[in-house]
Structures are given as C-alpha cells and as structure tokens.
Scaffold this active site. Sequence first.
Site, mmCIF file in Angstrom:
data_model
loop_
_atom_site.group_PDB
_atom_site.id
_atom_site.type_symbol
_atom_site.label_atom_id
_atom_site.label_comp_id
_atom_site.label_asym_id
_atom_site.label_seq_id
_atom_site.Cartn_x
_atom_site.Cartn_y
_atom_site.Cartn_z
ATOM 1 N N GLY A 9 77.755 33.228 64.114
ATOM 2 C CA GLY A 9 78.775 33.942 63.363
ATOM 3 C C GLY A 9 79.373 35.144 64.059
ATOM 4 C CB THR A 44 71.092 43.372 63.967
ATOM 5 O OG1 THR A 44 72.197 43.762 63.131
ATOM 6 C CG2 THR A 44 70.471 44.612 64.591
ATOM 7 N N GLY A 45 71.426 40.201 64.062
ATOM 8 C CA GLY A 45 71.963 38.987 63.461
ATOM 9 C C GLY A 45 72.972 38.303 64.360
ATOM 10 C CB THR A 91 71.145 33.461 66.395
ATOM 11 O OG1 THR A 91 71.137 33.475 64.963
ATOM 12 C CG2 THR A 91 69.948 34.237 66.930
ATOM 13 C CE1 TYR A 128 77.922 40.601 52.549
ATOM 14 C CE2 TYR A 128 80.046 40.705 51.428
ATOM 15 C CZ TYR A 128 79.304 40.669 52.593
ATOM 16 O OH TYR A 128 79.949 40.698 53.815
ATOM 17 C CB SER A 184 82.642 42.719 53.783
ATOM 18 O OG SER A 184 83.432 41.863 52.981
#
Length: 264
Positions: A18, A13-14, A16, A154, A141
């Site tokens: 990074g 996922t995510g 596209t 976050y 993270s």
Amino acid sequence: MEMNVAKKTALVTGSTKGIGKAIAIELAREGADVIINGRDKVQVMHAVEEIKQLFPETDPHGAPADLEKLEEREKLFNTFPKVDILVNNMGIFQPMDYWAITDDIWEHFFKVNVLAGNALANHYLPAMLKQDFGRIIFIASEEALMPSGEMAQYSMTKTMNLSLAKSLSKLTVGTHVTVNTIMPGSTLTEGVQKMLEDMYQDSSLPSDEWEHDFMKNHRPLSQIQRLIRPEEIGRLAVFVASPYASSFSGSALRADGGLIPTIY
C-alpha cells in the site's frame, strides 16, 4: 529532481504494501536507506529484497514487528536506535456500523493508529533534535477533517494524528527538524481493493467499473473522480521528507484529489 535524501535512514512503518510500500520505494529511488516494517517477517523480507533489486546502491533493512506491542517496539529501538526520517504510516481501517463498534475496537484502533506512532516519535525525536535534522511524517486521511460516517473509530484516530503532529512540531522550534501530516484521499491500496470487492461482490457491475461507481456514489466531492495511486502519495512524502520542505512544520498537507470541499 534530486531530493537530497541519499544515505538518509528512513523508517516507514506498515511498509510491506500500500501507501507505506510506495513511500519506501520512492525514498529508496532517491537513495535513502529504508527500513521496512510489517508484522509478517516473510512479507517484510520480500519487500526488502525487492527494493534492493530495484535500487542496489541503497541498503534496505527489515524490521518485522507488531508495533502495537511495547516489547516489539523496544526490540525495534534496540536494533535501529536512530533514524533521520520517520514515516508513521502503519494503520488499520474498517468500514463499520457505529453501533457495532465495541469499546475493545475503539481501544484497538487508538493503540494501532495513534499510540504506536506516538511512541516512535517519542523515541526518535530527541536524536533528531540533537543532530539538528530530522523529519517525522504522519500519514492521516481526509477522514480526519471530513468523516464519512462509514468508520467513526478510524476517523477519530486520523484527527488525533493531526493534533499530535501539531503538538510535536512545537518541540522543534528553531531547529531543522519538522513534523507534518499528509492526508491522502481515497487511495487504491490492497485494503481498498478488498473493500471494493466486498462492496460489489453481489453487484452486476463489471470489475473495471467499480472504481468509477464508488467515486461517483461514495466520494462525489472528489474533483479527480478516481482513486489516488499509492505512488502519488509516495512522491509527496519524499518531498516532505527532504531538505527542500524545510518551510513546512506542523502542517496538515492535503493530497485528497479535491475531496475536501473547503478552501482551508
């Protein structure tokens, strides 16, 4: 090293740009058929085409969807009902003053960074258990263990990722399915590059010194004193997704450049 993931179906996922895109590329390099996800259909298909050109022996697919939305997740499930590898990488971050974080912002971060990944794990885990193989990886993270104070909304969600992955791993006992979390340190993604530009736009420092200054003054505990590159996280994720990482389950794997100062 051959990672033995050829022809495995991997949803990232995510992916596209990074870290997500780097993970997808490294999985495809090892022969996996990756599913690229992002909200922008043009960017999704561009990434699919790029991977197809780089690794023509693989069969990449696009899954444009905003996975925060229930109806778009259902569309994804109907199109791709089963995967062998799920990498819950999608996430948002933004440095913010604590007093500026409204309830709506807290809720938005929770939905994107936690609930969306949980919904995907909830859907794909049963089939993994049935076939007795699968990998679920959450990308968290170092903020999960050592909040910097720069973005409390976050950091909260990344700590939740660790707890969720640990809980899900309890459902896989005695199987060849694993659920783990990778905790990258500060990584030079497009988002972090934009953050540096915003931070230093009024500075007299030349752009080639921004990274060094940021690490020295904002991440002084880092032992490598540089931003991690996305492909470094990608290579670790491929290993965790492979059969060779069968002894890791419910683990929080640190790839933080020594930023977290504790032994454990």
